[in-house]
Write an enzyme that holds these catalytic residues in place. Sequence first.
Site, PDB file in Angstrom:
ATOM      1  N   GLU A 117       0.842  -1.207   0.000  1.00  0.00           N
ATOM      2  CA  GLU A 117       0.000   0.000   0.000  1.00  0.00           C
ATOM      3  C   GLU A 117       0.871   1.248   0.000  1.00  0.00           C
ATOM      4  O   GLU A 117       1.805   1.361   0.801  1.00  0.00           O
ATOM      5  CB  GLU A 117      -0.904  -0.016   1.245  1.00  0.00           C
ATOM      6  N   LYS A 163      -7.182  -0.340  11.620  1.00  0.00           N
ATOM      7  CA  LYS A 163      -6.575  -0.871  10.386  1.00  0.00           C
ATOM      8  C   LYS A 163      -5.324  -0.051  10.047  1.00  0.00           C
ATOM      9  O   LYS A 163      -4.292  -0.584   9.644  1.00  0.00           O
ATOM     10  CB  LYS A 163      -7.594  -0.820   9.238  1.00  0.00           C
ATOM     11  N   ASP A 217       4.079 -14.025  11.869  1.00  0.00           N
ATOM     12  CA  ASP A 217       2.695 -14.395  11.562  1.00  0.00           C
ATOM     13  C   ASP A 217       1.780 -13.179  11.755  1.00  0.00           C
ATOM     14  O   ASP A 217       1.352 -12.881  12.877  1.00  0.00           O
ATOM     15  CB  ASP A 217       2.303 -15.548  12.496  1.00  0.00           C
ATOM     16  N   HIS A 224      -1.349  10.138  -1.195  1.00  0.00           N
ATOM     17  CA  HIS A 224      -1.523   8.856  -1.875  1.00  0.00           C
ATOM     18  C   HIS A 224      -1.362   8.986  -3.391  1.00  0.00           C
ATOM     19  O   HIS A 224      -0.971   8.069  -4.066  1.00  0.00           O
ATOM     20  CB  HIS A 224      -2.953   8.338  -1.644  1.00  0.00           C
TER      21      HIS A 224
HETATM   22  P1  NAD Z   1       9.066 -22.905  16.777  1.00  0.00           P
HETATM   23  O1  NAD Z   1       8.559 -24.138  17.402  1.00  0.00           O
HETATM   24  O2  NAD Z   1       9.647 -22.974  15.398  1.00  0.00           O
HETATM   25  O3  NAD Z   1      10.164 -22.225  17.683  1.00  0.00           O
HETATM   26  C1  NAD Z   1      10.044 -22.117  19.046  1.00  0.00           C
HETATM   27  C2  NAD Z   1      11.044 -23.036  19.711  1.00  0.00           C
HETATM   28  O4  NAD Z   1      12.361 -22.552  19.534  1.00  0.00           O
HETATM   29  C3  NAD Z   1      10.845 -23.060  21.211  1.00  0.00           C
HETATM   30  O5  NAD Z   1       9.812 -23.963  21.524  1.00  0.00           O
HETATM   31  C4  NAD Z   1      12.221 -23.473  21.706  1.00  0.00           C
HETATM   32  O6  NAD Z   1      12.329 -24.885  21.780  1.00  0.00           O
HETATM   33  C5  NAD Z   1      13.173 -22.993  20.612  1.00  0.00           C
HETATM   34  N1  NAD Z   1      14.026 -21.832  21.034  1.00  0.00           N
HETATM   35  C6  NAD Z   1      15.342 -21.696  20.759  1.00  0.00           C
HETATM   36  N2  NAD Z   1      15.800 -20.531  21.255  1.00  0.00           N
HETATM   37  C7  NAD Z   1      14.766 -19.914  21.862  1.00  0.00           C
HETATM   38  C8  NAD Z   1      14.624 -18.668  22.537  1.00  0.00           C
HETATM   39  N3  NAD Z   1      15.643 -17.804  22.724  1.00  0.00           N
HETATM   40  N4  NAD Z   1      13.398 -18.315  22.994  1.00  0.00           N
HETATM   41  C9  NAD Z   1      12.356 -19.133  22.818  1.00  0.00           C
HETATM   42  N5  NAD Z   1      12.430 -20.347  22.190  1.00  0.00           N
HETATM   43  C10 NAD Z   1      13.639 -20.737  21.709  1.00  0.00           C
HETATM   44  O7  NAD Z   1       7.963 -21.775  16.685  1.00  0.00           O
HETATM   45  P2  NAD Z   1       6.917 -21.154  17.706  1.00  0.00           P
HETATM   46  O8  NAD Z   1       7.376 -19.784  18.028  1.00  0.00           O
HETATM   47  O9  NAD Z   1       6.596 -22.075  18.834  1.00  0.00           O
HETATM   48  O10 NAD Z   1       5.633 -21.077  16.791  1.00  0.00           O
HETATM   49  C11 NAD Z   1       5.521 -20.080  15.810  1.00  0.00           C
HETATM   50  C12 NAD Z   1       4.731 -20.611  14.643  1.00  0.00           C
HETATM   51  O11 NAD Z   1       3.456 -21.072  15.108  1.00  0.00           O
HETATM   52  C13 NAD Z   1       4.443 -19.560  13.625  1.00  0.00           C
HETATM   53  O12 NAD Z   1       4.937 -19.992  12.383  1.00  0.00           O
HETATM   54  C14 NAD Z   1       2.919 -19.496  13.598  1.00  0.00           C
HETATM   55  O13 NAD Z   1       2.454 -19.201  12.293  1.00  0.00           O
HETATM   56  C15 NAD Z   1       2.536 -20.856  14.048  1.00  0.00           C
HETATM   57  N6  NAD Z   1       1.204 -21.092  14.578  1.00  0.00           N
HETATM   58  C16 NAD Z   1       0.369 -20.091  14.912  1.00  0.00           C
HETATM   59  C17 NAD Z   1      -0.912 -20.371  15.348  1.00  0.00           C
HETATM   60  C18 NAD Z   1      -1.807 -19.215  15.734  1.00  0.00           C
HETATM   61  O14 NAD Z   1      -1.351 -18.095  15.827  1.00  0.00           O
HETATM   62  N7  NAD Z   1      -3.095 -19.455  15.981  1.00  0.00           N
HETATM   63  C19 NAD Z   1      -1.338 -21.699  15.460  1.00  0.00           C
HETATM   64  C20 NAD Z   1      -0.448 -22.707  15.111  1.00  0.00           C
HETATM   65  C21 NAD Z   1       0.825 -22.418  14.674  1.00  0.00           C
END
Ligand code: NAD
Length: 424
Positions: A80, A265, A281, A378
């Site tokens: 945008e 928005k 996300d 715009h």
């Molecule tokens: P992930 O599992 O890829 O990474 C998180 C993991 O990284 C942690 O569980 C930990 O084991 C590790 N880690 C390493 N260093 C870390 C640090 N410094 N701090 C924290 N963790 C560390 O991803 P995630 O963050 O658990 O999940 C994100 C994904 O979930 C996104 O891609 C999102 O789109 C998806 N998701 C979202 C929804 C929703 O929003 N409703 C639902 C399902 C999945």
Amino acid sequence: MDSRISGFYKLPVAKRRAEIAERADLSEEAVEAIGGTGLTEDLADTVSENVIGTLEYPISVATNFRIDGEDRLIPMAIEETSVVAAASYAARMTRTEGGFETDVDAPRMIAQIQAVDVTDPQAARMRILKEQDRLKELADEQDPTLVKFGGGCEDIEVRIVDSPNGQMVVTHLIVNVQDAMGGNAVNTMAEALAPEIEELTGGDVEMRILSNLADRRLARATCTIPPEELADEDSEFTGEEVRDRIVDAWAFAMGDPYRAATHNKGIMNGIDAVTTATFNDWRAMEAGAHAYAAQDGYDSLTSYEVDGDGNLACSIELPIQVGTVGGATGLQPVAQAAMEILDVDSAPEMSGVLASVGLAQNVAALRALVSEGIQQGHMQLHAQNIAIQAGAEGDQIDEVAERMIEEETIGQSDAEQFLSELEE
Ligand code: NAD
């Protein structure tokens, strides 16, 4: 590093890239990634299903931001027009009073476990709470890496939800996810605890998933703008008038959900652009922001008032659920370059930046809307887009766009006519 770059918008793309590379001290890989095509097909194929190619966005940098005393360059990916210019404009207005200040909660996500057909919901709630230490331990066992980094399940709450299908016992795991967005991490914990919850409630566990109403993970930002920053000498209104009209615009959004939807928005224009640039996300961010805005009847995520010195005092509060690790963030080379530009050390630090960008976006939009309107700003880029769609190339693009603006008629057929006149 100074985030004020005079004449940045006038530079050609490659020179802008070089300027940012120098100021942000970018790695060679980052510079190469930004100048290239980002996701390869092989990488894209690991991000989603049924991939047939990739989609490019412009990646831009908003300037002038000073957040918690530190100058910052803000990477933004958005299709945008005017969003990046507006963010930079507002950030500049905040600098005389020191820029933005932030305050961010610890990064706690909520996972929900829904139990249905529970005959004694109140007693079931007590049984779960009595076992909470054991349940927290079991949750932590699912993610030793998270625990190693200082995160883990910190609390368990149990709610009894009245639904159209009767009462449900809903257990919340409050999980400190440190630098992750946490979606996968907390979902794994919720799934692991489901059999225990089933046994403790005597009911059936059905849903086990995070809540995007991440209200334990709020980020706040404030800034102060003197009235003289809000209007220039060509303005129809004085700075004080613009300031008071902004407060009226905010009050409109507080009183009317039709206005609040557009107001919020605009905030998300900025926040989503940074979220997209870093391959986080943005749907989670959107869901959380609007659900939070709707808690007491849908209204504004920002607030405005006039402080004792006559300045505009601006603030924002919303859930920010982003990660500097995990998810898909590490897969996209341009997103990694964007993280280098952002230069944050943790997810909470990134959340403060996002809140500041959202506030800047809102200030800029309201200032324009209550004074000259947003169409003027715009129109330049919009006219250029129309000129390109009509077939203009090179210098023709600006010539056709300027002619449309001069003649106050911007449309595909006008562009085609002006282009054919140029080519005669
Ligand atoms: P992930 O599992 O890829 O990474 C998180 C993991 O990284 C942690 O569980 C930990 O084991 C590790 N880690 C390493 N260093 C870390 C640090 N410094 N701090 C924290 N963790 C560390 O991803 P995630 O963050 O658990 O999940 C994100 C994904 O979930 C996104 O891609 C999102 O789109 C998806 N998701 C979202 C929804 C929703 O929003 N409703 C639902 C399902 C999945």
